[in-house]
Scaffold this active site. Structure first.
Site, mmCIF file in Angstrom:
data_model
loop_
_atom_site.group_PDB
_atom_site.id
_atom_site.type_symbol
_atom_site.label_atom_id
_atom_site.label_comp_id
_atom_site.label_asym_id
_atom_site.label_seq_id
_atom_site.Cartn_x
_atom_site.Cartn_y
_atom_site.Cartn_z
ATOM 1 C CD GLU A 195 13.665 -13.966 21.923
ATOM 2 O OE1 GLU A 195 13.240 -13.401 22.185
ATOM 3 O OE2 GLU A 195 14.802 -14.424 21.284
ATOM 4 N NE ARG A 197 12.731 -16.877 23.582
ATOM 5 C CZ ARG A 197 12.467 -18.361 24.760
ATOM 6 N NH1 ARG A 197 11.394 -18.617 24.808
ATOM 7 N NH2 ARG A 197 13.280 -17.483 25.809
ATOM 8 C CB SER A 224 16.822 -11.662 23.209
ATOM 9 O OG SER A 224 17.195 -11.897 24.709
#
Length: 297
Positions: A291, A172, A221
Site C-alpha cells: 500500500e 485501494r 499500512s
C-alpha cells in the site's frame, strides 16, 4: 548551470536538491533534483505545457504513505501547496482542494453538520492521495462519497472533470491512468446531528491511537489486505511482529505498520517489506501487495 535554468518560469517555487525523504512520514533521506510547488492550477498547467519533453515527473502529497529510496529521485517532484489547500461547501456537498488534509475534511463536515465523511478522520494524508489510491478506513472509502474530481494530464496539460464512475475505483486503487493528477474533489454527505458526527470522529481517532503507532515515524499500512485476509495477521503468523533490520522494524502494536526507530535507511524499511512478502508467500502462498508507494534509486 542550475537545474532550474531549463525549466519554465513559474509563479510558484522550485527547490533544488530537496530532501523529500525527510518530508515523508518515515523521515528517512532521499534527494530529488527539483521540488516544484505550483502557485495554483494555472501555474501547474503552464509548467506542464512548457516543460522539457525528456523530463521525468513525479507527484507527492504530504508523504504519509511514501518511501523515498536512499539514492533519491531524478527529475521533478510536484507537490501541491497552499494554492490547493481550500475547502468550502454548498448544502451537503463539500469541495476540497487536493492539498487539504483528510482529517480537515472530516472536521469541516462536522462543523457544518454534514455526516458521512467521518471516516476521513482515520486516514493519514491529503485528499489528493485519498483520490489516487481510493483510501479508506472504518468500513468506508473515498469512492463511496466522491461525486467528481478534477484532474490535469501531466503529458498534455488537459484539464478534465471525472465522475466517480469514470475513475474506475476498486479496493485501494483505480483504473484511471496515473498520468492524471487530481487537484480538486467534490464529496456528498448528508445532514446530521453535529454532536453525533463529532463523537464519531472522536471515536475513530481514539481507536487509531490505541491500535496503531501513529506517534511513530511510520507510513501507515504497509500492505493491502488480500482477499478475505488481514495483512497484519499474515505477518504476525510469520513471526515478524517486532522484527528489526537496522533502524527499522514492524510495530509490536500493529505489525502491518513499519517504523523508523531512528536512523533507519530507506533500504532497511524496504528489506523488511521484501522479507514479509517472502515469508507470507512461503507460508500461505499469498502475494502481499504494498500500500506504501516506493520511489527512487
Amino acid at each position: 548551470m542550475s537545474h532550474t535554468d531549463t525549466l519554465p518560469k513559474i509563479k510558484g517555487k522550485y527547490r533544488e536538491n530537496a530532501d523529500i525523504g525527510k518530508m515523508c512520514w518515515f523521515k528517512t533521506s532521499g534527494i530529488v533534483d527539483i521540488l516544484f510547488i505550483p502557485k495554483d492550477i494555472d501555474d501547474l498547467r503552464y509548467f506542464l505545457s512548457n516543460r522539457p519533453n525528456n523530463l521525468s515527473i513525479y507527484v507527492m502529497g504530504i508523504g504519509s504513505n511514501m518511501l523515498i529510496r536512499d539514492g533519491g529521485v531524478r527529475g521533478v517532484m510536484i507537490r501541491l501547496g497552499a494554492g490547493f489547500n481550500y475547502i468550502n461547501h454548498k448544502e451537503n456537498i463539500i469541495t476540497a482542494g487536493c492539498a487539504v488534509l483528510d482529517l480537515n475534511v472530516a472536521n469541516y463536515a462536522a462543523k457544518n453538520s454534514i455526516a458521512g465523511l467521518e471516516f476521513f478522520a482515520g486516514i493519514p494524508g491529503s485528499i489528493g492521495g485519498a483520490l489516487a489510491m481510493n483510501a479508506g478506513a472504518y468500513g468506508n472509502d473515498t469512492s463511496s462519497v466522491l461525486i467528481e474530481a478534477k484532474a490535469i494530464n501531466m503529458f498534455t496539460s488537459e484539464i478534465k472533470t471525472f465522475l466517480t464512475s469514470e475513475i474506475g475505483y476498486y479496493y485501494r486503487g483505480k483504473k484511471l491512468s496515473a498520468e492524471w493528477l487530481f487537484f480538486e474533489a467534490k464529496f456528498k454527505g448528508y445532514f446530521g446531528d453535529k454532536n453525533k458526527i463529532q463523537k464519531a470522529i472522536d471515536n475513530i481517532q481514539e481507536a487509531r491511537s490505541s491500535t496503531q503507532p501513529i506517534k511513530s515515524k511510520t507510513g501507515g499500512s504497509t500492505f493491502k489486505n488480500p482477499h478475505n485476509q488481514k495483512a497484519w495477521q499474515l505477518i504476525d503468523k510469520c513471526g515478524l511482529r517486532g522484527e528489526k533490520i537496522g533502524g527499522a522494524k514492524f510495530s509490536e502494536l500493529h505489525c502491518n505498520f513499519l517504523i523508523n526507530e531512528g536512523g533507519a535507511k530507506s533500504s532497511d524499511l524496504e528489506d523488511l517489506i521484501i522479507l514479509a512478502r517472502q515469508k507470507v508467500k512461503e507460508k500461505f502462498n499469498i502475494n502481499l501487495e504494498e500500500e506504501i508507494k516506493i520511489l527512487g534509486h
